[in-house]
Design a protein around this motif. Structure first.
Motif, PDB file in Angstrom:
ATOM      1  N   ASP A   1      10.567 -13.527   5.337  1.00  0.00           N
ATOM      2  CA  ASP A   1      10.118 -12.065   5.641  1.00  0.00           C
ATOM      3  C   ASP A   1      10.151 -11.386   4.169  1.00  0.00           C
ATOM      4  OD1 ASP A   1       9.674 -12.391   8.328  1.00  0.00           O
ATOM      5  OD2 ASP A   1      11.722 -12.402   8.522  1.00  0.00           O
ATOM      6  N   ILE A   2       9.179 -10.871   3.726  1.00  0.00           N
ATOM      7  CA  ILE A   2       9.186 -10.379   2.242  1.00  0.00           C
ATOM      8  C   ILE A   2       9.776  -8.932   2.260  1.00  0.00           C
ATOM      9  CG2 ILE A   2       7.904  -9.527   0.287  1.00  0.00           C
ATOM     10  CD1 ILE A   2       5.868 -11.583   0.878  1.00  0.00           C
ATOM     11  N   ALA A   3      10.780  -8.546   1.690  1.00  0.00           N
ATOM     12  CA  ALA A   3      11.263  -7.164   1.458  1.00  0.00           C
ATOM     13  C   ALA A   3      10.523  -6.309   0.421  1.00  0.00           C
ATOM     14  CB  ALA A   3      12.613  -7.041   1.058  1.00  0.00           C
ATOM     15  N   ASP A   4      10.452  -6.997  -0.610  1.00  0.00           N
ATOM     16  CA  ASP A   4       9.645  -6.353  -1.771  1.00  0.00           C
ATOM     17  C   ASP A   4       9.351  -7.359  -2.921  1.00  0.00           C
ATOM     18  OD1 ASP A   4      11.928  -6.381  -3.192  1.00  0.00           O
ATOM     19  OD2 ASP A   4      12.428  -4.070  -2.977  1.00  0.00           O
ATOM     20  N   GLY A   5       8.786  -6.945  -4.070  1.00  0.00           N
ATOM     21  CA  GLY A   5       8.494  -7.895  -4.992  1.00  0.00           C
ATOM     22  C   GLY A   5       8.636  -7.149  -6.378  1.00  0.00           C
ATOM     23  N   LEU A   6       8.629  -7.873  -7.312  1.00  0.00           N
ATOM     24  CA  LEU A   6       8.549  -7.331  -8.883  1.00  0.00           C
ATOM     25  C   LEU A   6       7.512  -8.518  -9.663  1.00  0.00           C
ATOM     26  CD1 LEU A   6      10.011  -5.179 -10.579  1.00  0.00           C
ATOM     27  CD2 LEU A   6      11.575  -7.168 -11.495  1.00  0.00           C
ATOM     28  N   LEU A   7       6.392  -7.883 -10.080  1.00  0.00           N
ATOM     29  CA  LEU A   7       5.458  -8.460 -10.602  1.00  0.00           C
ATOM     30  C   LEU A   7       5.466  -8.257 -12.197  1.00  0.00           C
ATOM     31  CD1 LEU A   7       2.651 -10.286 -10.632  1.00  0.00           C
ATOM     32  CD2 LEU A   7       1.512  -7.648 -10.905  1.00  0.00           C
ATOM     33  N   ASN A   8       5.683  -9.376 -12.837  1.00  0.00           N
ATOM     34  CA  ASN A   8       5.504  -9.347 -14.564  1.00  0.00           C
ATOM     35  C   ASN A   8       4.184 -10.035 -14.830  1.00  0.00           C
ATOM     36  OD1 ASN A   8       6.004  -9.565 -16.874  1.00  0.00           O
ATOM     37  ND2 ASN A   8       8.312  -9.563 -16.606  1.00  0.00           N
ATOM     38  N   GLY A   9       3.284  -9.221 -15.075  1.00  0.00           N
ATOM     39  CA  GLY A   9       2.291  -9.511 -15.606  1.00  0.00           C
ATOM     40  C   GLY A   9       1.945  -9.832 -17.246  1.00  0.00           C
ATOM     41  N   GLY A  10       3.340  -9.986 -17.861  1.00  0.00           N
ATOM     42  CA  GLY A  10       3.180 -10.134 -19.298  1.00  0.00           C
ATOM     43  C   GLY A  10       4.198  -9.191 -19.974  1.00  0.00           C
ATOM     44  N   PHE A  11       3.856  -9.283 -21.183  1.00  0.00           N
ATOM     45  CA  PHE A  11       5.176  -8.527 -21.908  1.00  0.00           C
ATOM     46  C   PHE A  11       4.897  -7.074 -21.512  1.00  0.00           C
ATOM     47  CE2 PHE A  11       7.101  -7.004 -25.874  1.00  0.00           C
ATOM     48  CZ  PHE A  11       8.591  -7.723 -25.482  1.00  0.00           C
ATOM     49  N   ALA A  12       5.962  -6.362 -21.118  1.00  0.00           N
ATOM     50  CA  ALA A  12       5.743  -4.719 -20.827  1.00  0.00           C
ATOM     51  C   ALA A  12       4.801  -4.446 -19.810  1.00  0.00           C
ATOM     52  CB  ALA A  12       5.647  -4.056 -22.026  1.00  0.00           C
ATOM     53  N   LYS A  13       4.551  -5.455 -18.777  1.00  0.00           N
ATOM     54  CA  LYS A  13       3.685  -5.156 -17.716  1.00  0.00           C
ATOM     55  C   LYS A  13       4.319  -5.441 -16.335  1.00  0.00           C
ATOM     56  CE  LYS A  13      -0.365  -6.785 -19.921  1.00  0.00           C
ATOM     57  NZ  LYS A  13      -1.582  -7.530 -19.509  1.00  0.00           N
ATOM     58  N   ALA A  14       5.174  -4.707 -16.173  1.00  0.00           N
ATOM     59  CA  ALA A  14       6.053  -4.941 -14.977  1.00  0.00           C
ATOM     60  C   ALA A  14       5.632  -3.864 -13.669  1.00  0.00           C
ATOM     61  CB  ALA A  14       7.696  -4.936 -15.141  1.00  0.00           C
ATOM     62  N   TYR A  15       5.651  -4.511 -12.497  1.00  0.00           N
ATOM     63  CA  TYR A  15       5.367  -3.603 -11.420  1.00  0.00           C
ATOM     64  C   TYR A  15       6.349  -3.826 -10.253  1.00  0.00           C
ATOM     65  CZ  TYR A  15       0.695  -3.327 -14.081  1.00  0.00           C
ATOM     66  OH  TYR A  15      -0.140  -3.403 -15.052  1.00  0.00           O
ATOM     67  N   ALA A  16       6.485  -2.830  -9.566  1.00  0.00           N
ATOM     68  CA  ALA A  16       7.458  -3.057  -8.333  1.00  0.00           C
ATOM     69  C   ALA A  16       6.383  -2.975  -7.394  1.00  0.00           C
ATOM     70  CB  ALA A  16       8.393  -1.830  -8.163  1.00  0.00           C
ATOM     71  N   LEU A  17       6.479  -3.903  -6.222  1.00  0.00           N
ATOM     72  CA  LEU A  17       5.795  -3.962  -5.162  1.00  0.00           C
ATOM     73  C   LEU A  17       6.328  -3.851  -3.704  1.00  0.00           C
ATOM     74  CD1 LEU A  17       3.608  -7.010  -6.954  1.00  0.00           C
ATOM     75  CD2 LEU A  17       2.756  -4.614  -6.415  1.00  0.00           C
ATOM     76  N   ASP A  18       5.780  -3.231  -2.715  1.00  0.00           N
ATOM     77  CA  ASP A  18       6.396  -3.318  -1.378  1.00  0.00           C
ATOM     78  C   ASP A  18       5.739  -4.502  -0.567  1.00  0.00           C
ATOM     79  OD1 ASP A  18       4.047  -2.269  -0.439  1.00  0.00           O
ATOM     80  OD2 ASP A  18       4.822  -0.293  -0.397  1.00  0.00           O
ATOM     81  N   ALA A  19       6.285  -4.487   0.632  1.00  0.00           N
ATOM     82  CA  ALA A  19       5.749  -5.763   1.475  1.00  0.00           C
ATOM     83  C   ALA A  19       4.238  -5.529   1.669  1.00  0.00           C
ATOM     84  CB  ALA A  19       6.323  -5.749   2.815  1.00  0.00           C
ATOM     85  N   ASN A  20       3.681  -4.586   1.860  1.00  0.00           N
ATOM     86  CA  ASN A  20       2.303  -3.818   2.085  1.00  0.00           C
ATOM     87  C   ASN A  20       1.393  -4.500   0.790  1.00  0.00           C
ATOM     88  OD1 ASN A  20       1.903  -3.198   4.892  1.00  0.00           O
ATOM     89  ND2 ASN A  20       2.399  -1.067   4.358  1.00  0.00           N
ATOM     90  N   ASP A  21       1.945  -4.273  -0.398  1.00  0.00           N
ATOM     91  CA  ASP A  21       1.167  -4.569  -1.411  1.00  0.00           C
ATOM     92  C   ASP A  21       1.054  -6.150  -1.497  1.00  0.00           C
ATOM     93  OD1 ASP A  21       0.873  -2.081  -2.688  1.00  0.00           O
ATOM     94  OD2 ASP A  21       3.001  -2.066  -3.606  1.00  0.00           O
ATOM     95  N   LEU A  22       2.035  -6.794  -0.882  1.00  0.00           N
ATOM     96  CA  LEU A  22       1.828  -8.222  -1.039  1.00  0.00           C
ATOM     97  C   LEU A  22       1.325  -9.060   0.139  1.00  0.00           C
ATOM     98  CD1 LEU A  22       5.683  -8.311  -2.348  1.00  0.00           C
ATOM     99  CD2 LEU A  22       3.563  -9.069  -3.694  1.00  0.00           C
ATOM    100  N   ARG A  23       0.802  -8.020   0.976  1.00  0.00           N
ATOM    101  CA  ARG A  23      -0.056  -8.861   2.134  1.00  0.00           C
ATOM    102  C   ARG A  23      -1.088  -9.450   1.980  1.00  0.00           C
ATOM    103  NH1 ARG A  23       2.532  -7.560   6.960  1.00  0.00           N
ATOM    104  NH2 ARG A  23       3.391  -5.823   5.944  1.00  0.00           N
ATOM    105  N   VAL A  24      -1.270 -10.699   2.124  1.00  0.00           N
ATOM    106  CA  VAL A  24      -2.213 -11.586   1.720  1.00  0.00           C
ATOM    107  C   VAL A  24      -3.756 -11.331   2.751  1.00  0.00           C
ATOM    108  CG1 VAL A  24      -3.284 -13.763   1.336  1.00  0.00           C
ATOM    109  CG2 VAL A  24      -1.201 -13.180   0.183  1.00  0.00           C
ATOM    110  N   ILE A  25      -3.143 -11.328   4.089  1.00  0.00           N
ATOM    111  CA  ILE A  25      -4.203 -11.215   4.933  1.00  0.00           C
ATOM    112  C   ILE A  25      -3.931  -9.867   5.766  1.00  0.00           C
ATOM    113  CG2 ILE A  25      -5.000 -12.082   7.469  1.00  0.00           C
ATOM    114  CD1 ILE A  25      -4.171 -14.782   6.464  1.00  0.00           C
TER     115      ILE A  25
END
Lengths: 164, 164
Positions: free
Chosen positions: A140-164
């Motif tokens: 069960d995902i609480a939240d996430g931290l995406l690092n898309g490369g140098f200085a490209k960090a994003y905080a994501l919530d459970a809805n952002d991470l829902r695939v279906i």
């Protein structure tokens, strides 16, 4: 100085799409757990996939350190996304999930559906999926931290991470 | 049933050699830390390398979650070894280290030597190695767990894991 800098960018559809692509494409993850007794962190590799409703999941043996740890403390962190062969690996996107683990009992009505989807993505697991000590685990995902490369960090919530 | 099985094999030179090869060959690792406040595990990707005396090390930004976590609680776990492109990824060897992190101060006499070795292995890091918020971190290894593939697990002590 560092206290004044917020390295997190505003979450946008590109970040959500990248995170979902990482989730959909991952066959393995690095799993972080708390070791019983010491309370220290412990990281190991697990097989990774998405269930019928897009739920992140794995298949683990009760003999593994991480399985014993998750039964004692379900808090988990998953690192997804493999570095490519070229360039600075820290420029390659990766996603950290904060999650909670739920073991699926052998007699759980959902097990057949999870098993079918899992074997579709991890066909070699048919060799051991039905061993007594192997269990599916849902995260069960609480939240996430995406690092898309140098200085490209994003905080994501459970809805952002829902695939279906 | 599981309680009766000890999945750990006796450590031999082949296991030691495989562990050292993984340490020597790794440019990245998955780092597990304890998040301040929540006490939950958190896993992220770090650059990885060995210092002049073979000591495992990394270069981190103070802006990163893992840097703040290690300053609050130095207990760390490192997962080393990337899965190859073919076959069941769980058959590919990987090594988990239990370690403690030590930050290297900017005025530490060892920094120049660490910096030189690091840039030899991570040349792209010259773009940011001298930024104010970046610090080298040395990992003192307590022990390790090598998984050489299905049912090939070995416990290794700090001596087993010494590269130099």
């Amino acid at each position: 100085m560092s206290d004044k800098i917020n390295p997190i960018r505003e979450t946008d559809d590109e970040a959500r799409g990248l995170a979902r692509d990482l989730l959909t494409g991952a066959a393995t993850a690095a799993l972080g757990v708390i070791e019983p007794g010491s309370g220290a962190p412990f990281v190991s590799r697990i097989a990774f996939g998405l269930g019928p409703q897009g739920e992140p999941m794995t298949l683990v043996s009760d003999l593994a350190v991480h399985a014993r740890a998750l039964r004692a403390d379900p808090r988990a962190s998953l690192l997804i996304g493999a570095p490519g062969p070229k360039g600075d690996p820290l420029t390659h996107p990766r996603l950290t999930l904060r999650a909670s683990a739920r073991f699926v009992a052998r007699d759980d009505g959902r097990r057949d559906a999870l098993r079918a989807v899992w074997l579709g993505h991890h066909p070699k697991a048919k060799l051991y999926v039905d061993f007594d000590d192997f269990h599916f685990v849902l995260f069960d995902i609480a939240d996430g931290l995406l690092n898309g490369g140098f200085a490209k960090a994003y905080a994501l919530d459970a809805n952002d991470l829902r695939v279906i």
